[in-house]
Design a protein around this motif. Sequence first.
Motif, PDB file in Angstrom:
ATOM      1  N   UNK A  94       3.611   1.362  -1.765  1.00  0.00           N
ATOM      2  CA  UNK A  94       3.912   1.427  -3.193  1.00  0.00           C
ATOM      3  C   UNK A  94       2.720   2.041  -3.949  1.00  0.00           C
ATOM      4  N   UNK A  95       1.504   1.628  -3.569  1.00  0.00           N
ATOM      5  CA  UNK A  95       0.315   2.215  -4.193  1.00  0.00           C
ATOM      6  C   UNK A  95       0.288   3.728  -3.985  1.00  0.00           C
TER       7      UNK A  95
ATOM      8  N   UNK B 128       0.414   7.759   5.001  1.00  0.00           N
ATOM      9  CA  UNK B 128       0.165   6.346   4.715  1.00  0.00           C
ATOM     10  C   UNK B 128       1.039   5.399   5.531  1.00  0.00           C
TER      11      UNK B 128
ATOM     12  N   UNK C 234       2.719   5.726  -3.540  1.00  0.00           N
ATOM     13  CA  UNK C 234       3.709   6.381  -4.403  1.00  0.00           C
ATOM     14  C   UNK C 234       3.242   6.357  -5.852  1.00  0.00           C
ATOM     15  N   UNK C 235       2.639   5.235  -6.267  1.00  0.00           N
ATOM     16  CA  UNK C 235       2.186   5.125  -7.657  1.00  0.00           C
ATOM     17  C   UNK C 235       1.062   6.103  -7.966  1.00  0.00           C
ATOM     18  N   UNK C 236       0.364   6.560  -6.911  1.00  0.00           N
ATOM     19  CA  UNK C 236      -0.690   7.553  -7.105  1.00  0.00           C
ATOM     20  C   UNK C 236      -0.125   8.941  -7.338  1.00  0.00           C
ATOM     21  N   UNK C 237       1.171   9.096  -7.086  1.00  0.00           N
ATOM     22  CA  UNK C 237       1.778  10.411  -7.266  1.00  0.00           C
ATOM     23  C   UNK C 237       1.639  11.302  -6.045  1.00  0.00           C
ATOM     24  N   UNK C 238       1.430  10.706  -4.867  1.00  0.00           N
ATOM     25  CA  UNK C 238       1.364  11.527  -3.661  1.00  0.00           C
ATOM     26  C   UNK C 238       2.762  12.041  -3.332  1.00  0.00           C
ATOM     27  N   UNK C 239       2.840  13.285  -2.823  1.00  0.00           N
ATOM     28  CA  UNK C 239       4.152  13.788  -2.426  1.00  0.00           C
ATOM     29  C   UNK C 239       4.742  12.959  -1.286  1.00  0.00           C
ATOM     30  N   UNK C 240       6.054  12.957  -1.223  1.00  0.00           N
ATOM     31  CA  UNK C 240       6.774  12.115  -0.287  1.00  0.00           C
ATOM     32  C   UNK C 240       6.287  12.237   1.157  1.00  0.00           C
TER      33      UNK C 240
ATOM     34  N   UNK D 264       0.814  -1.222   0.000  1.00  0.00           N
ATOM     35  CA  UNK D 264       0.000   0.000   0.000  1.00  0.00           C
ATOM     36  C   UNK D 264       0.843   1.266   0.000  1.00  0.00           C
TER      37      UNK D 264
ATOM     38  N   UNK E 139       3.430  13.012   2.251  1.00  0.00           N
ATOM     39  CA  UNK E 139       2.128  12.377   2.432  1.00  0.00           C
ATOM     40  C   UNK E 139       2.279  10.856   2.497  1.00  0.00           C
TER      41      UNK E 139
END
Lengths: 331, 322
Positions: B222-223, B238, B225-231, B220, B233
């Motif tokens: 990885x998910x 998460x 990060x794959x969503x493009x959330x800033x670091x 999750x 966040x």
Amino acid sequence: MSAPLLSVRDLEISFRLGTEETAVVRDLSFDLGEGETLGIVGESGCGKSITALSLLGLVPNPPGRVSAGQILFQGQDLVGASEEQLNRIRGNEISMVFQEPMTSLNPVYTVGEQIAETARVHFGSSRAEAWDRAIEMLKLVGIPSPEQRAHNFPHQLSGGMRQRVMIAIALVCEPKILIADEPTTALDVTVQAQIFDLFRELQDKIGAAIILITHDIGVVAQMTNRVMVMYAGRKIEEGPVAGFIRDPRHPYTRGLISCIPRLSMSPSDMPDPLFEIPGVVPAPRELGAPGCAFAPRCPHAMQRCRVQDPALSRIGEGRAVACWLEEEVAA
Amino acid sequence: MIKGTLGKTANTVILLIAVLVLNFAMIHVAPGDPVEALVGEMGGATTEQIAELRAQFGLDQPLYVQIGKYLWNVAQGDLGYSYYYDQPVTSLILDRIGPTLLLVTTALFSAIVIGTVLGVFSAQRRNSLLSHLVTVLSLAGFSAPVFWIGIMLILLLSVAIPILPISGMTSSEVPEGTFWYILDVAHHLVLPALTLGLIYLAFYSRLSRASMIEVLQTDYVRTARAKGLPRRMVIYKHALRNAVLPVVTFAGLQFGQVISGAVLVETVFAWPGLGTLAFDSILRRDTTTLLGILFFSALMVVVMNILTDIVYRRIDPRIKTA
């Protein structure tokens, strides 16, 4: 012909194992046009998933990194792009659905929040707008009573429902490319069919190009326009899906297609014995040895195969294969 | 839900009764009783006088009668009377519980907060200097005994560099109830809280580091990060919320340990809390006071466990029943 949406050029991905760095994906080039569906096929350990992750700049580093090549998305090279640049693309222009719906959602946030936050980050939507959008997406991916479901936590949903939520997250920003890495491997067969129907339906609506990673040839035949077969980190065959199924050229591809079990229709028939490709995919440490990586498992391996690696050669309209047998035939 | 709460309450009551009975029996088995200690301080007494005192305190009755009476009194909120301090035990404890709670919560809370911050930072940069420093410090914190750390801290921060007071909770010249009084107490609190909390700081930094490293490798994250959330966040929204779950669990479990650690620390630093009181009552065979303190400690542990439960449910939605 205009420039493709995504163009991968001579991609090499390396992993550090102990003190040595080994390339697990080599000389990989492929293009993806707008709205196209490309299948990437191969056994586990062939470098499919890591290739997919590299498109989003998500190769786990350390130990891995993209060690050579370009990934051109709409002309922008994603290799060496900054985290900020990548974050503008991830989930927005290119998004990904993973293999494991059971563990890919964060257990402590509602599914609505997990969809909505993606919209907030990329579109700057307000909380209320993003929440409405999340409910709309849940409806779109076919989840019943989405207003209530949005308040559910992942553990309250089944595997199929969770994968639908993952798809909703991936599509909330209407990306240009959707990467689906074995999206149905963890699901029941009946649910698999539903998920693929959903992919097709949403592709029509949103117009995204899809990269579908799978080891299921049946899925490839149904879903994709074009197929690329990977073995030991390299592309060994590529072509339009029809020719690929009817006339596979590489012995490995033929092996994969023969591995599909057939149901026998008449009760008197003895079922055919299951076909298997002998041996296993080479471990990363064994990569880079001279010769064709498939030679040890190949029923047609010749002397030449063990010393010289065959290059990818064109064999017709949009088709290419990397096998010495082709040259024998041509000669 | 209501059924669960009722069951829990019943369990708690049974647990507390068991604690009382067990403590009572253990103290009874130990040699010496309050009369002996009292007689010793009076400078001797005749056998008749001793027998009379024993009868007055009810010590001549069989053990089960004594326990029964004690339980009955506790049920009515009466923890008995301390002849040594010449006060009801309840008011004696209530006088001392404030300083102990202040010490214990300061030590544990700062250990949790600072430990988690250190752990989270070092998990993100696993090969950085900070990360190695945290590992070394936490190992040292684990290995060194509490009293030794206390003495070393005194030598360092009160003797070699005299910036912190050695003992007590207040300086006599500061009037109570003023702003300076609060500062003065805080000043006195630093050393004991540091001594008591250091081992937990070490523990929580290790625990949260390990937990964070594990969470950062989950699907999750990885998910996210794959969503493009800033670091930030990805890390603080998460990962962190999942990574603190084991920290909360252990904080609840270890509260009892921290209280028992407080006995030692309060004694070393002359901190006027329950620990010092317990220590003194053991020396004086003041069993009523000792029993009262043990009962209160058990009560605090139970309350803390309930609080942990509530916090845990707030953080992790998967825990709903039981």
